[in-house]
Motif scaffolding. Structure first.
Motif, short mmCIF file in Angstrom:
data_model
loop_
_atom_site.label_atom_id
_atom_site.label_comp_id
_atom_site.label_asym_id
_atom_site.label_seq_id
_atom_site.Cartn_x
_atom_site.Cartn_y
_atom_site.Cartn_z
N GLY A 185 0.83 -1.16 -0.05
CA GLY A 185 0.09 -0.19 0.20
C GLY A 185 0.83 1.42 0.05
N ILE A 186 2.16 1.11 -0.09
CA ILE A 186 3.04 2.39 -0.13
C ILE A 186 3.79 2.39 -1.29
N ASN A 187 4.81 1.65 -1.62
CA ASN A 187 5.43 1.56 -2.77
C ASN A 187 5.64 0.11 -3.31
N ASP A 188 4.75 -0.78 -3.08
CA ASP A 188 4.96 -2.15 -3.57
C ASP A 188 4.47 -2.33 -4.97
N THR A 189 3.65 -1.18 -5.64
CA THR A 189 3.24 -1.31 -6.92
C THR A 189 4.24 -0.53 -7.85
N SER A 190 5.25 0.13 -7.18
CA SER A 190 6.28 0.57 -7.99
C SER A 190 7.51 0.11 -8.19
N VAL A 191 7.57 -1.38 -8.03
CA VAL A 191 8.84 -1.97 -7.87
C VAL A 191 9.41 -2.22 -9.36
N VAL A 192 8.31 -2.36 -10.32
CA VAL A 192 9.11 -2.24 -11.77
C VAL A 192 9.52 -1.14 -12.00
N GLU A 193 9.00 0.11 -11.67
CA GLU A 193 9.70 1.44 -12.03
C GLU A 193 11.11 1.52 -11.36
N LEU A 194 11.29 1.04 -10.24
CA LEU A 194 12.48 1.08 -9.54
C LEU A 194 13.50 0.32 -10.17
N LEU A 195 13.17 -0.95 -10.66
CA LEU A 195 14.05 -1.76 -11.32
C LEU A 195 14.46 -0.99 -12.48
N GLN A 196 13.69 -0.60 -13.39
CA GLN A 196 14.06 -0.01 -14.41
C GLN A 196 14.91 1.17 -14.30
N TRP A 197 14.67 2.13 -13.40
CA TRP A 197 15.41 3.26 -13.02
C TRP A 197 16.98 2.69 -12.72
N CYS A 198 17.04 1.44 -11.84
CA CYS A 198 18.40 0.93 -11.61
C CYS A 198 19.09 0.47 -13.00
N ASP A 200 18.76 1.54 -16.16
CA ASP A 200 19.11 2.62 -16.69
C ASP A 200 20.42 3.03 -16.32
N ARG A 201 20.59 3.07 -15.10
CA ARG A 201 21.89 3.84 -14.47
C ARG A 201 23.07 2.83 -14.15
N ASP A 202 22.76 1.39 -14.46
CA ASP A 202 23.98 0.50 -14.17
C ASP A 202 24.03 0.12 -12.88
N TYR A 203 23.08 0.37 -11.86
CA TYR A 203 23.11 -0.05 -10.36
C TYR A 203 22.49 -1.44 -10.31
N GLU A 204 22.93 -2.22 -9.12
CA GLU A 204 22.13 -3.46 -8.78
C GLU A 204 21.34 -3.47 -7.82
N LEU A 205 20.18 -3.69 -8.12
CA LEU A 205 18.98 -3.75 -7.11
C LEU A 205 18.85 -4.79 -6.59
N ARG A 206 18.36 -4.68 -5.00
CA ARG A 206 18.21 -5.65 -4.23
C ARG A 206 17.02 -5.43 -3.58
N PHE A 207 15.80 -6.37 -3.73
CA PHE A 207 14.82 -6.09 -3.01
C PHE A 207 14.88 -7.00 -1.38
N ILE A 208 14.56 -6.35 -0.32
CA ILE A 208 14.44 -7.26 1.04
C ILE A 208 13.23 -7.29 1.65
N GLU A 209 12.89 -8.44 2.13
CA GLU A 209 11.79 -8.42 2.93
C GLU A 209 11.81 -7.47 3.92
N GLN A 210 10.71 -6.94 4.44
CA GLN A 210 10.64 -6.20 5.75
C GLN A 210 10.69 -6.96 6.68
N MET A 211 11.50 -6.69 7.78
CA MET A 211 11.89 -7.54 8.80
C MET A 211 11.25 -6.82 10.10
N PRO A 212 11.12 -7.65 11.23
CA PRO A 212 10.59 -7.23 12.66
C PRO A 212 11.82 -6.38 13.38
#
Length: 349
Positions: A185-198, A200-212
């Motif tokens: 409900g915050i940014n989960d629908t924009s993960v595709v855009e974040l990967l494309q952004w990375c 385009d700039r040659d950054y390596e993206l890592r998604f991490i599950e939210q931890m307690p």
């Protein structure tokens, strides 16, 4: 500010096997990756990490000095640690950070030195840190939408993070990695855009599950965006090809070629598919406590004995005892799991 109880109950040093060497535990794992928090302070107020008013920071006398950090890291290196990652809080807030990096880089054998940062201020420090011996950097960035970023961090600093990433790449802190947490409900629908952004700039993206590990203790597994959900979202636009499991080693990220490569994306399922059986990490907090697991509820004090004149051999015994009592797994999801008292900002990532 919100007060936080810090763990202070430490079991007696357990009996170690005769002739014990290195940083082994009872389950055959050996720690070779040290996470060092150089400060608990942070200049952002991410909603999933701390309250808007911040937290009570450690008094300066309780924090390790530069010399103490380098000495303790040297003890870890002598016990087989081969990578040191500097964390916080926000490590760039430590004014002597360049000196700390230089001191660690002077150790023999020289460990690989990495840093996890929010990127604010990295534009000024990337080059000096590289010159001092920093090898690479991970920048935490959950969204590239300015409004989402401001809402998540409670600060309008996205432009500073972008500048920091560019400076890191220019300075040769490669590969430049981006760490992101997807929140429902915050940014989960924009993960595709974040990967494309990375990409385009040659950054390596890592998604991490939210931890307690939030200071508010408001984490709820039922609302967590899982690694599987993130992968499904990404595959709506990209073709992901899983890399061989044997290439992963003790690394936490499951890596995928994006559209055939060479670019990759990583997904870290630290909650839904934990990698505890291959964990080779140990953590040192900014106030000199060693933790054998991110989710441990006990710590071993190194600062007190060191300031009281303990020898390196005595510190080694304390470290080996802490690692020997490491649990088989973090236990998230078990009925008896209790979130650590310290939040991530006080432990170090």
């Amino acid at each position: 500010m919100t007060g936080l109880p810090f763990p202070r109950v430490r079991p007696a040093t357990p009996a170690l096997p005769e002739g014990a060497t290195g940083l082994a535990d009872q389950f055959g794992r050996v720690a070779r990756d040290l996470r060092v928090s150089v400060t608990d302070r942070c200049n952002l107020r991410c909603t999933y990490c701390m309250p808007a008013e911040g937290l009570p920071w450690l008094p300066k006398p309780e924090m390790l000095t530069d010399e103490e950090i380098v000495r303790l890291v040297g003890v870890f290196v002598a016990l087989g640690v081969r990578q040191v990652r500097l964390t916080g809080g926000e490590p760039l807030l430590r004014r002597s950070l360049v000196d700390v990096v230089r001191g660690i880089a002077s150790l023999s054998p020289r460990p690989r030195i990495a840093m996890t940062t929010n990127g604010v201020g990295l534009d000024r420090l990337a080059a000096p840190l590289r010159e001092a011996g920093l090898d690479r950097v991970n920048v935490s960035l959950d969204t590239v939408d300015p409004a989402e970023f401001a809402a998540l961090t409670r600060r309008d600093r996205l432009h500073d993070v972008e500048a920091g990433l560019k400076a890191a790449a220019t300075a040769g802190l490669a590969p430049v990695k981006v760490n992101a947490v997807a929140m429902r409900g915050i940014n989960d629908t924009s993960v595709v855009e974040l990967l494309q952004w990375c990409l385009d700039r040659d950054y390596e993206l890592r998604f991490i599950e939210q931890m307690p590990l939030d200071a508010q203790h408001g984490w709820d597994s039922s609302t967590m965006v899982t690694a599987g959900e993130v992968r499904a979202r990404l595959e709506e636009r990209f073709t992901l090809t899983e890399l061989p499991a044997e290439d992963r080693g003790s690394a936490p990220a499951e890596r995928f070629l994006v559209n055939g490569g060479p670019a990759t994306v990583g997904i870290i399922a630290s909650v839904s598919a934990p990698f505890c059986q291959a964990c080779d990490r140990v953590r040192l907090t900014a106030d000199g406590q060693v933790r054998n697991c991110l989710f441990s509820r006990t710590e071993t004090d190194l600062r007190g004995p060191m300031r009281d004149g303990a020898s390196d051999a005595e510190l080694v015994r304390l470290l080996q005892g802490e690692m020997w009592r490491k649990a088989r797994g973090h236990g998230i999801g078990d009925p008896g799991f209790v979130q650590p008292d310290r939040p991530m900002s006080a432990i170090g990532g």
